[in-house]
Enzyme design. Structure first.
Site, PDB file in Angstrom:
ATOM      1  N   LYS A   1     -15.161 -30.929 -39.960  1.00 31.26           N
ATOM      2  CA  LYS A   1     -15.926 -30.112 -39.308  1.00 31.26           C
ATOM      3  C   LYS A   1     -16.471 -28.938 -40.238  1.00 31.26           C
ATOM      4  CE  LYS A   1     -12.782 -26.577 -38.855  1.00 31.26           C
ATOM      5  NZ  LYS A   1     -13.109 -25.035 -39.624  1.00 31.26           N
TER       6      LYS A   1
ATOM      7  N   ASP B   1      -7.169 -26.049 -34.688  1.00 30.61           N
ATOM      8  CA  ASP B   1      -8.219 -26.855 -34.788  1.00 30.61           C
ATOM      9  C   ASP B   1      -8.148 -28.219 -34.103  1.00 30.61           C
ATOM     10  OD1 ASP B   1      -9.638 -24.775 -35.709  1.00 30.61           O
ATOM     11  OD2 ASP B   1      -9.641 -25.455 -37.998  1.00 30.61           O
TER      12      ASP B   1
END
Ligand code: C5P
Length: 294
Positions: free
Chosen positions: A12, A137
């Site tokens: 990401k 995350d």
């Protein structure tokens, strides 16, 4: 028969990362816009009759009980009460401790794969709870695409998808500790709320302009400690990037380019200068779920 499954573990970037304040639990209250990108590790997960084991082709990744994929398997085993084992093989392509969520993504991919391999029933709420306990995350990687992260980043909400074809990811070759990055920020901002989320900006410009409205509160303190990252940004901008910004707590910087030609030329130049550099594009939520299992 014991089953084996391969799963892509996408990396990401953060289009935005606004730190509001330090909370009583020691974490920082965030508003961040996460984005999955095409760079990915590959995990091969095999059911076994033995314990949980992890192996990785990158010696920088610990394969003991501190590995997030190992912890994910352990947590799922405890939550479901299964006695099955697993061997988790990680083919590492994402730089380690680099602000790209590599370990968190491996953990989420392990959860998604083991639910299938072990054929255990678990509801989404419980899966998200396990993911959040593994790291801030990790829940994002259960949904992928473009998503807003609030709280310490673990509460994720799908938002309109951002598409960007020409990204260049550049890593200067050293790790940055996430904890250190946040501590540096706390020293800088003391008790002041660091900033306001850029939604006004988004509303004015529209989500399609997000790649240009990007911002990251961790960037200034991390760049001050690591001028090498500022140098990567400077080089990307001079090579024609429309935007160059640090991802998460660094040290990876992503460049947004207008076309394939400038992105390719920049990749060649950055590699020639000794950096790890890899072209990528955004992966939206639909593609994420359609392609994750190979
Ligand atoms: O949640 P995770 O284990 O990935 O976080 C690593 C460290 O980063 C935390 O121990 C904390 O020091 C810092 N952090 C923070 N605020 C957040 C996320 C992480 O201070 N929202």
């Amino acid at each position: 028969m014991l089953s084996t499954i391969q799963i892509k573990s996408y990396a990401k970037i953060n289009w935005t990362l606004d730190v509001l304040f330090k909370r009583e639990d020691g974490y920082h209250e965030l508003r961040t816009i996460y984005q999955t990108v095409s760079l990915h590790d590959t995990l091969t997960i095999a059911e076994t009759h033995g314990p949980i084991e992890t192996v990785c082709d990158d010696p920088r990744v610990p394969c003991d009980e501190t590995n997030l994929a190992f912890k994910a398997a352990q947590s799922l085993r405890e939550a479901t009460g299964t006695s099955r084992g697993a061997r988790i093989e990680i083919e590492k392509r994402t730089p380690v401790a680099a602000g790209m969520g590599g370990g968190s993504s491996n953990a989420a991919a392990t959860l998604l794969a083991l639910v299938k391999v072990w054929q255990v029933g678990i509801d989404d709420r419980e899966l998200f709870r396990i993911a959040a306990a593994l790291g801030s995350d990790v829940p994002f990687f259960l949904i992928g695409g473009t998503a807003l992260g609030v709280g310490r980043g673990e509460q994720v909400h799908p938002i309109e998808q951002v598409h960007c074809q020409h990204l260049l990811l550049v890593n200067p070759g050293f790790a940055v500790s996430t904890r250190d990055a946040y501590e540096r920020l706390s020293r800088l901002t003391s008790s002041e709320a660091a900033s306001i989320i850029p939604f006004a900006l988004l509303a004015a410009k529209g989500i399609r302009e997000l790649p240009l409205a990007a911002r990251n509160d961790l960037e200034a303190p991390v760049l001050a400690a690591h001028p090498e990252i500022a140098e990567v940004k400077r080089r990307l901008l001079s090579l024609g990037a429309r935007l160059a910004q640090m991802s998460g707590s660094g040290a990876t910087v992503f460049g947004v380019f207008d076309n394939l030609k400038t992105a390719e030329r920049s990749e060649t130049e950055m590699r020639a200068a000794g950096y790890w550099a890899e072209r990528a594009r955004t992966v939206d939520r639909q593609e994420y779920h359609a392609t994750i299992f190979q």
